[in-house]
Write an enzyme that holds these catalytic residues in place. Structure first.
Site, PDB file in Angstrom:
ATOM      1  N   ARG A  51      35.480   0.202 -23.317  1.00  0.00           N
ATOM      2  CA  ARG A  51      35.399   0.869 -24.615  1.00  0.00           C
ATOM      3  C   ARG A  51      34.757   2.242 -24.453  1.00  0.00           C
ATOM      4  NH1 ARG A  51      32.783  -4.164 -28.077  1.00  0.00           N
ATOM      5  NH2 ARG A  51      34.521  -5.620 -27.810  1.00  0.00           N
ATOM      6  N   ASP A  53      33.057   5.602 -26.686  1.00  0.00           N
ATOM      7  CA  ASP A  53      32.464   5.960 -27.970  1.00  0.00           C
ATOM      8  C   ASP A  53      33.193   7.134 -28.610  1.00  0.00           C
ATOM      9  OD1 ASP A  53      30.412   4.038 -27.804  1.00  0.00           O
ATOM     10  OD2 ASP A  53      29.185   5.375 -26.577  1.00  0.00           O
ATOM     11  N   ARG A 199      25.705   8.294 -20.252  1.00  0.00           N
ATOM     12  CA  ARG A 199      25.171   9.448 -20.975  1.00  0.00           C
ATOM     13  C   ARG A 199      23.647   9.484 -20.927  1.00  0.00           C
ATOM     14  NH1 ARG A 199      27.937   8.723 -26.607  1.00  0.00           N
ATOM     15  NH2 ARG A 199      26.553  10.472 -27.163  1.00  0.00           N
TER      16      ARG A 199
END
Length: 253
Positions: A51, A53, A199
């Site tokens: 997945r 974001d 991140r």
């Protein structure tokens, strides 16, 4: 129902992320809705290798899709690309997949790239593709710090508060930082990542690159397991999902 694998690239800027949400358009919704004419008019169920974001891009996302129609992969690719216009989602290749194959659970490796534009002038052509950092950055120091957290560890210090993984144990196989002109590129690979792990690692490495923290600080963060002490969550637009790796190659076309 025939099972297919799709190799997909997309610009994450206009989407709420890969996964369907109650509000906003997702990449998953685009693909499932585009497949409806090939699935008896019903949206086709999909699953992604990883997945992403909101705002995160993909060059090699692998998507599993089950359809009522038995189509040659090439025809499926062309049909999905025709129906997906004008959304910035493209099926680069398609393949038939075994019935027990899963884009997510059969995947044995995932890789990402993070791009940082390190110059005084703001980006024009690269806007929405990079994290713009105008201050001087020491990429070599970032790379040195990155090497201290390779291997199997508890990555709680780089885990999002909303992460739903059962535990934070992960094996980080690669975390390389190098400069190419005005760009600093971070390449990372692992079997799987925690929510926001990449991140958060980049945001913490940037503290070292800016000279605000010493090289050993990143390993100290890892050992301390406290996300509150780590650097910022680097902006989504600099991140791209690169590849998903499987034990047996797929016959792409």
């Amino acid at each position: 129902m025939p099972r297919y694998a799709l190799l997909v690239e997309y610009d994450g800027a206009p989407f709420v992320g890969w996964q369907r949400q109650t509000t906003g358009l997702s990449v998953q919704q685009v693909l499932e809705d585009c497949a409806a004419p090939l699935n008896g008019g019903l949206p086709a169920a999909t699953q992604a290798s990883g997945r992403t974001d909101a705002g995160v891009h993909a060059e090699g996302q692998v998507v599993q899709i089950d359809l009522a129609a038995d189509l040659p992969p090439l025809r499926l690719r062309e049909a999905l690309n025709a129906y997906s216009r004008p959304h910035p989602v493209s099926v680069v290749a398609a393949a038939r997949a075994p019935e027990d194959w899963s884009a997510r659970f059969s995947c044995i490796g995932r890789s990402y790239r993070y791009r940082i534009l390190n110059r005084r002038a703001r980006p024009a052509l690269l806007a929405g593709r990079v994290w713009h950092v105008p201050q001087a950055v020491d990429a070599e120091a970032m790379h040195a710090a990155a090497q201290t957290i390779l291997g199997r560890h508890d990555f709680s210090a780089f885990r999002a508060a909303a992460c739903q993984a059962k535990d934070a144990l992960r094996t980080l196989d690669q975390l390389d930082v190098r400069r190419e002109g005005d760009e600093i590129l971070v390449h990372t690979a692992a079997r799987s990542f925690l929510h926001h792990q990449v991140r958060n690692m980049v945001g913490s490495l940037m503290q070292v690159g800016l000279g605000r923290r010493p090289v050993p600080w990143v390993r100290q963060l890892l050992d301390g397991r406290d996300r509150r002490l780590a650097g910022q969550n680097a902006p989504a637009e600099g991140l791209t999902f690169l590849t998903a790796r499987y034990p047996s190659p797929l016959d792409w076309c």
